[in-house]
Design a protein around this motif. Structure first.
Motif, short mmCIF file in Angstrom:
data_model
loop_
_atom_site.label_atom_id
_atom_site.label_comp_id
_atom_site.label_asym_id
_atom_site.label_seq_id
_atom_site.Cartn_x
_atom_site.Cartn_y
_atom_site.Cartn_z
N ARG A 1 11.47 73.07 -42.06
CA ARG A 1 11.13 71.50 -41.67
C ARG A 1 12.39 70.73 -41.63
O ARG A 1 13.11 71.04 -42.70
CB ARG A 1 10.18 70.87 -42.76
CG ARG A 1 8.63 71.49 -42.75
CD ARG A 1 7.98 71.43 -41.64
NE ARG A 1 7.75 69.94 -41.50
CZ ARG A 1 7.09 69.46 -40.33
NH1 ARG A 1 6.69 70.29 -39.63
NH2 ARG A 1 6.96 67.86 -40.27
N LEU B 1 7.38 64.26 -25.89
CA LEU B 1 6.09 63.86 -26.47
C LEU B 1 5.04 63.31 -25.68
O LEU B 1 3.82 63.06 -26.22
CB LEU B 1 6.74 62.63 -27.57
CG LEU B 1 7.98 62.74 -28.43
CD1 LEU B 1 8.34 61.44 -28.71
CD2 LEU B 1 7.47 63.73 -29.31
N ARG C 1 3.38 68.84 -27.72
CA ARG C 1 4.14 67.93 -28.20
C ARG C 1 5.19 68.74 -29.17
O ARG C 1 4.69 69.36 -29.84
CB ARG C 1 3.42 66.81 -29.19
CG ARG C 1 4.04 65.80 -29.95
CD ARG C 1 3.24 65.10 -30.72
NE ARG C 1 4.00 64.19 -31.53
CZ ARG C 1 4.21 62.97 -31.26
NH1 ARG C 1 4.10 62.52 -30.20
NH2 ARG C 1 5.04 62.33 -32.30
N ASP C 2 6.43 68.02 -29.23
CA ASP C 2 7.45 68.76 -30.03
C ASP C 2 7.64 67.77 -31.30
O ASP C 2 8.08 66.63 -31.14
CB ASP C 2 8.91 68.60 -29.44
CG ASP C 2 9.99 69.47 -30.13
OD1 ASP C 2 10.10 69.27 -31.35
OD2 ASP C 2 10.90 70.18 -29.50
N ASP C 3 6.93 68.17 -32.49
CA ASP C 3 6.90 67.46 -33.51
C ASP C 3 8.15 67.13 -34.21
O ASP C 3 8.51 65.89 -34.61
CB ASP C 3 5.84 67.73 -34.60
CG ASP C 3 4.60 67.71 -34.01
OD1 ASP C 3 4.16 67.02 -33.34
OD2 ASP C 3 3.74 68.62 -34.43
N GLY D 1 9.90 64.53 -32.12
CA GLY D 1 9.37 63.10 -32.61
C GLY D 1 9.57 62.66 -33.89
O GLY D 1 9.85 61.55 -34.08
N GLU D 2 10.07 63.53 -34.98
CA GLU D 2 10.35 63.05 -36.40
C GLU D 2 11.96 62.50 -36.42
O GLU D 2 12.22 61.44 -36.70
CB GLU D 2 10.53 64.26 -37.45
CG GLU D 2 9.06 64.69 -37.66
CD GLU D 2 9.04 65.90 -38.76
OE1 GLU D 2 10.06 66.21 -39.13
OE2 GLU D 2 7.76 66.32 -38.90
#
Length: 393
Positions: free
Chosen positions: A118, A145, A150-152, A155-156
């Motif tokens: 993460r 996105l 979706r590429d989380d 996005g973060e």
């Protein structure tokens, strides 16, 4: 995807920051827990790096650009943002070149422990985003996105990014954002927009907010109401930049042009020069392709999976059991250009090119995307190009 909702203050009267006000802006953003990233002069280039203070901005530095050539130079004034796109873009921070996705360790009993990676939460503030690069960020938002996949992680990184756009008043010799309708004026999507003015009245910035958070940050800085001279100089500087672009795209439907010139003779001409090195895709602020690599230590007890940037110029990019789908340099260059200017529309409802000119500057043999587009257009007008060739040839 701005960091806050559109502000009712976005169209309110602009204000003026002096040079110290930009210093206050960096301090304020850092005090709010943000990692401030902006341009600085380092190792003979204007690079993007974390800034601890506004003193690290490239005051008094400019650049000289041409196809396959990049040089920094000293300016006669103290402008901080009178330079064109450097070797990096904001993609380097939002969609990093190399990211570890997971690790796996073998336990003494033979079991396997897998840990997803993460990313550390980062609240970015990007200072000095050009209008063309703002558009590039918005294109990446759509790619990363906007669809089913979706590429989380992207996005973060993107969700909390605070964008300070600086309008372009001095385009480089390889710039063509006016042709792509992405600059030199700032379009919606920023938190703050600045226009740098350096004249006999001093060094200052016309500032305006584009979001609620932008208005809140701007209100916390030392500023004064915008005067007519500053407004006029700022507007004239941006308007003059639009007329001083070093490159242009042909005034035609580029999507249709690329679709109709798949077997143009020009592809052979560019293939004779292209090294298929992939520099253009690495420097491009919108290219997004990646691959994955699995690595282990010498014992075989520890493994990692990494995602890294990939290029459509790589022979292995389209490798199948029967071989590469695009085995020639001609087919790989054509794939890149037709996707960037044409079929990107089919996938993402926009062009994939923002006119920043990086692909021209960082091509080691000086291949120029605008020159190739004009050549294809001329060939099409002369009746020497058409469609129908297999895309792999």
């Amino acid at each position: 995807m701005p960091s806050a909702t559109a502000s009712p203050h976005a169209d309110a009267a602009a204000c003026v920051l002096d040079r110290d006000g930009v210093g206050s802006l960096v301090r304020e953003l850092r005090a709010r827990g943000r990692t401030v990233v902006g341009p600085t002069e380092r190792d003979g280039a204007i690079v993007l790096a974390e800034l601890e203070s506004a003193d690290e901005l490239p005051y008094g530095w400019g650049v000289e650009l041409e196809a396959g050539r990049y040089r920094t130079r000293r300016r006669a004034d103290t402008a901080a943002f009178a330079h064109s796109a450097g070797p990096q873009s904001w993609k380097n921070f939002l969609h990093p070149e190399r990211v570890r996705q997971w690790t796996a360790d073998r336990a003494p009993d033979g079991g396997l422990t897998v840990r997803a990676e993460r990313p550390e939460p980062v609240s970015f503030a990007f200072l000095g985003v050009r209008p063309c690069d703002l558009r590039a960020v918005q294109i990446q938002d759509r790619v990363m996105l906007g669809g089913r996949h979706r590429d989380d992680a992207y996005g973060e990184r993107r969700a909390g990014a605070f964008l300070v756009v600086v309008e372009c008043t001095e385009p480089g010799a390889t710039c063509f954002c006016a042709s792509m309708d992405t600059g030199p004026a700032a379009r919606p999507g920023y938190d703050l927009a600045l226009t740098e003015v350096v004249d006999e009245a001093g060094h200052r910035f016309l500032a305006r907010a584009g979001t609620e958070e932008g208005a809140d940050v701007l209100a916390s800085l030392p500023h004064r109401p915008a005067d007519d001279i500053t407004r006029t100089r700022a507007r004239e500087g941006v308007e003059a930049a639009a007329g001083r672009m070093g490159r242009t795209m042909p005034e035609t439907d580029l999507r249709a042009l690329l679709a109709g010139t798949l077997d143009a003779e020009r592809w052979n001409d560019v293939a004779a020069r292209c090294l298929t090195c992939g520099n253009c895709t690495m420097a491009c602020p919108t290219c997004f392709c990646t691959t994955t690599e699995d690595v282990t230590d010498l014992t075989g007890d520890h493994a990692e999976r990494w995602r890294r940037w990939e290029s459509c110029y790589d022979l292995e990019f389209t490798h199948l059991p029967g071989g590469s789908v695009r085995s020639s340099g001609r087919s790989r260059y054509r794939q890149w250009l037709t996707h960037k200017l044409g079929t990107w529309w089919d996938q993402f409802d926009s062009s994939g090119c923002v006119g920043c000119g990086r692909c021209i500057v960082w091509c080691p043999v000086g291949i120029d995307i605008t020159e190739e587009a004009h050549a294809l257009h001329r060939e099409a007008l002369e009746g020497g190009a058409g469609g129908g060739e297999d895309a792999a040839s």
